[in-house]
Design an enzyme around this catalytic site. Sequence first.
Site, short mmCIF file in Angstrom:
data_model
loop_
_atom_site.label_atom_id
_atom_site.label_comp_id
_atom_site.label_asym_id
_atom_site.label_seq_id
_atom_site.Cartn_x
_atom_site.Cartn_y
_atom_site.Cartn_z
N TYR A 171 -45.85 -20.21 74.42
CA TYR A 171 -45.31 -18.91 74.54
C TYR A 171 -46.46 -17.88 73.93
CZ TYR A 171 -41.79 -15.16 74.08
OH TYR A 171 -41.15 -14.12 74.09
N LYS A 175 -47.97 -14.83 76.32
CA LYS A 175 -47.65 -13.43 75.85
C LYS A 175 -49.10 -12.56 75.57
CE LYS A 175 -43.31 -13.22 76.72
NZ LYS A 175 -42.95 -12.38 77.90
#
Length: 305
Positions: A171, A175
Amino acid sequence: MNDLCAGRVVIVTGAARGLGRAHALAFAQAGARVVVNDYGVGLDGTGASTSPAAEVVAEIKALDGDAVANVDDVASWNGAAQLVSTAIETYGRLDVLVNNAGFLRDRMLVNLNEDEWDAVVRVHLKGHFAPLRHASTHWRAEAKAGRPVDARVINTSSGAGLQGSVGQGNYSAAKAGIATLTLVAAAELARYGITCNAIAPAARTRMTEHTFTAMAAPTDGFDAMAPANVSPLVVWLGSAESRDVTGRMFEVDGGRITVADGWRPGPTSDKGARWDPAELGPVVRDLLAHTQPPVPVYGSSGSLA
């Protein structure tokens, strides 16, 4: 209702729940026509349903707004193309793309498997790029045809993407990629009348409920972790008023908005010739002594999160 985005057509991905739903409702309340995109999957990206997107469309229409549902997979090349086509075929135009869709498969790096890495990078990073690519191609064609373009892209990064988060290597990497993709898009697309900014929000959603559950609303009734607190900035960034703002990252939570400063050159030592590894110890330590220490990774020792 207000008219900040009156007449504008907005796509919001992952718009059935949490932040996406709050953005879709806020844009509708600002007079925009909204394409509510959601694949209807679970928190881990499994399963699919058309109901969640349809429910948000019904909410908007109950408020006398205008919306249409779209259930395409934004991380699919053809799905992203169909999403952009939905806006143009339904409303005749597209003005704003809010990339928000995502899910989690958290694990420590030593336990993270290939499928968990690929799935999260796909939905977050490719799921931002593919709609951006198809939307920007449409806007470029409009600009080249001599039709005025005043378009906006608002991407969704995260504090995890800005400084990392323990147990979220997939993640965090995705991001972080979104943050730099935003910079590239802002630089490349400005000539066509397109701005591109990103937010790093903190709010209580399906993806963060375990983090923020213990944070109760203050006695004055203001819930700082409500997703709707993030949406006013997103709506403003999607409006005509923001046309001079591009390539920026905003951290936003509760009533706080912070402009995040990205990587930039710091202290430097230039020998004017090739270094010998043996002489670099004191040089590097001196450079580090003259710069700010990095912000702690979320979940690590010394972190506030």
